[in-house]
Write a protein that holds these residues in place. Sequence first.
Motif, short mmCIF file in Angstrom:
data_model
loop_
_atom_site.label_atom_id
_atom_site.label_comp_id
_atom_site.label_asym_id
_atom_site.label_seq_id
_atom_site.Cartn_x
_atom_site.Cartn_y
_atom_site.Cartn_z
N LEU A 56 0.82 -1.21 0.00
CA LEU A 56 0.00 0.00 0.00
C LEU A 56 0.86 1.26 0.00
CD1 LEU A 56 -3.10 -0.70 2.28
CD2 LEU A 56 -2.69 -1.22 -0.13
N LEU A 57 1.98 1.22 0.69
CA LEU A 57 2.86 2.39 0.72
C LEU A 57 3.47 2.65 -0.65
CD1 LEU A 57 4.64 1.81 4.15
CD2 LEU A 57 2.45 2.93 3.66
N ALA A 58 3.85 1.58 -1.34
CA ALA A 58 4.40 1.73 -2.69
C ALA A 58 3.36 2.26 -3.66
CB ALA A 58 4.94 0.38 -3.17
N ILE A 59 2.15 1.73 -3.57
CA ILE A 59 1.06 2.18 -4.45
C ILE A 59 0.72 3.64 -4.18
CG2 ILE A 59 -1.42 1.91 -4.90
CD1 ILE A 59 -0.94 -1.13 -4.29
N ALA A 60 0.64 4.00 -2.91
CA ALA A 60 0.31 5.39 -2.56
C ALA A 60 1.32 6.36 -3.15
CB ALA A 60 0.26 5.54 -1.04
N ASP A 61 2.58 5.95 -3.17
CA ASP A 61 3.62 6.82 -3.72
C ASP A 61 3.47 6.95 -5.23
OD1 ASP A 61 6.15 8.32 -3.49
OD2 ASP A 61 6.97 6.66 -4.65
N ARG A 62 3.32 5.82 -5.93
CA ARG A 62 3.26 5.83 -7.38
C ARG A 62 1.98 6.46 -7.90
NH1 ARG A 62 6.92 2.66 -10.28
NH2 ARG A 62 5.79 3.45 -12.09
N GLN A 63 0.90 6.36 -7.16
CA GLN A 63 -0.39 6.91 -7.60
C GLN A 63 -0.62 8.34 -7.12
OE1 GLN A 63 -2.51 5.27 -9.76
NE2 GLN A 63 -0.82 3.80 -9.85
N GLY A 64 0.34 8.91 -6.42
CA GLY A 64 0.21 10.29 -5.96
C GLY A 64 -0.81 10.50 -4.87
N ASP A 255 -1.56 -7.84 -10.00
CA ASP A 255 -0.24 -8.04 -10.59
C ASP A 255 0.60 -6.78 -10.53
OD1 ASP A 255 -0.85 -10.68 -11.17
OD2 ASP A 255 -1.55 -10.23 -13.21
N GLU A 256 -0.03 -5.65 -10.84
CA GLU A 256 0.71 -4.38 -10.77
C GLU A 256 1.11 -4.05 -9.33
OE1 GLU A 256 -2.17 -4.94 -12.28
OE2 GLU A 256 -2.43 -3.71 -14.09
N SER A 257 0.29 -4.47 -8.38
CA SER A 257 0.62 -4.24 -6.97
C SER A 257 1.87 -4.99 -6.56
CB SER A 257 -0.55 -4.65 -6.08
OG SER A 257 -1.69 -3.87 -6.36
N VAL A 258 2.01 -6.20 -7.06
CA VAL A 258 3.23 -6.97 -6.80
C VAL A 258 4.44 -6.23 -7.36
CG1 VAL A 258 4.48 -9.07 -7.47
CG2 VAL A 258 2.13 -9.22 -6.63
N ALA A 259 4.30 -5.71 -8.58
CA ALA A 259 5.41 -4.99 -9.20
C ALA A 259 5.78 -3.74 -8.41
CB ALA A 259 5.06 -4.62 -10.64
N GLU A 260 4.77 -3.01 -7.92
CA GLU A 260 5.04 -1.80 -7.15
C GLU A 260 5.74 -2.14 -5.83
OE1 GLU A 260 4.88 0.89 -8.45
OE2 GLU A 260 3.19 1.06 -9.82
N ALA A 261 5.27 -3.18 -5.16
CA ALA A 261 5.91 -3.59 -3.90
C ALA A 261 7.33 -4.04 -4.15
CB ALA A 261 5.10 -4.69 -3.23
N ALA A 262 7.55 -4.80 -5.22
CA ALA A 262 8.89 -5.28 -5.55
C ALA A 262 9.84 -4.13 -5.80
CB ALA A 262 8.83 -6.20 -6.76
N ALA A 263 9.34 -3.07 -6.45
CA ALA A 263 10.19 -1.91 -6.72
C ALA A 263 10.60 -1.22 -5.42
CB ALA A 263 9.46 -0.93 -7.64
N LEU A 264 9.67 -1.07 -4.49
CA LEU A 264 10.00 -0.44 -3.21
C LEU A 264 10.97 -1.31 -2.42
CD1 LEU A 264 9.64 1.65 -0.93
CD2 LEU A 264 7.60 0.38 -0.22
N LEU A 265 10.74 -2.62 -2.43
CA LEU A 265 11.56 -3.54 -1.64
C LEU A 265 12.87 -3.91 -2.33
CD1 LEU A 265 8.70 -5.95 -0.51
CD2 LEU A 265 9.81 -4.18 0.86
#
Length: 334
Positions: A56-64, A255-265
């Motif tokens: 959720l933290l990664a998504i919140a960042d990427r989605q503004g 699937d996109e959520s996994v990618a966003e989390a992977a980028a943050l981690l």
Amino acid sequence: MRILRRALFAVSAVTVLSLSATACSSGSSASSGSSAAGKAVKVRFGYISDYNGASLLAIADRQGLWKQQGLDPELKVFTNGPLQVQALGAGDLDFGYIGPGALWLPASGKAKVVAIDTLTYADHVIAQPGITSVKDLKGKKVGVPAGTSGEMVLNLALQQAGLSPSDVQKVPMDPATVVSAFVGGQIDAAGIWYPLIDSIKAKKPDLVEIAGTRDFTGRAFPTAFVSGPKTDAGLSEKVVKVLQAANDWRAAHPDESVAEAAALLKLDPAKVKADAANVQTLTTADLVAKSQDGTVDGWLKGLGDFFVSTGQLKNSPAPSEYYAGDAYAKAYGK
């Protein structure tokens, strides 16, 4: 409990000193839900390096989403939930993420649950080859991160097998030490979670999973976002709205959520996808409904009663004393 307090105290100085090194950005504490002259409010937010804690933290960042609420997040990584609750109490953190095994801390008044995240089934008791059941752990050395879901799943498994914690040699250690100790054969078993179990399997592919949270079908294991017990209500509402919007984006884009989390981690997306397979996500509308019909209270009360049986709580309070379910529903309606 004394062991946990000593363990937390021993690492607290290191944790506080390392906050700036682990932060994604730096700044002052957020103390109010409003900002002066349009300046974004800094929010110090803790998380654990897994799909539950980071997505959720990664998504919140990427989605503004932070910017939409006038917030500027400073993300800080921790190894477990109890350390984040300790940082909240020390004033070094504004919000954090905890797994089900640390929910005894909000229930004891040390934090407030502002949002439920997911239901997780990542926690397992693993053992060295030759150990085939929980009953085989009697007299054995078992490593656990104290006060976490690793200790929770071990205690659940022991109860189910008719054993008590005193029947095993429980060794408190931080999660990374559990990994190295198990791989090195220094412990016979461990209460630990994915994705760390995958790290152990890479070097000990013949380990045995002798219990897991999916075995306890009458219980739910929610993860949660928490604040300090006296966090500003206006700030909490803004943060909750960010989490709710990110949660619905995650539900619609797995699937996109996994990618966003992977980028943050900074992890291989395939590893994060395997971790996400241990998670049940719910939409915000579903979480609001379950907060209003008593379902979430039932999840929390069940865990509270369990923590009384383990001695982590003296009594099991009404979840309304530490879960801001009404505020969660109100934020969704705005």
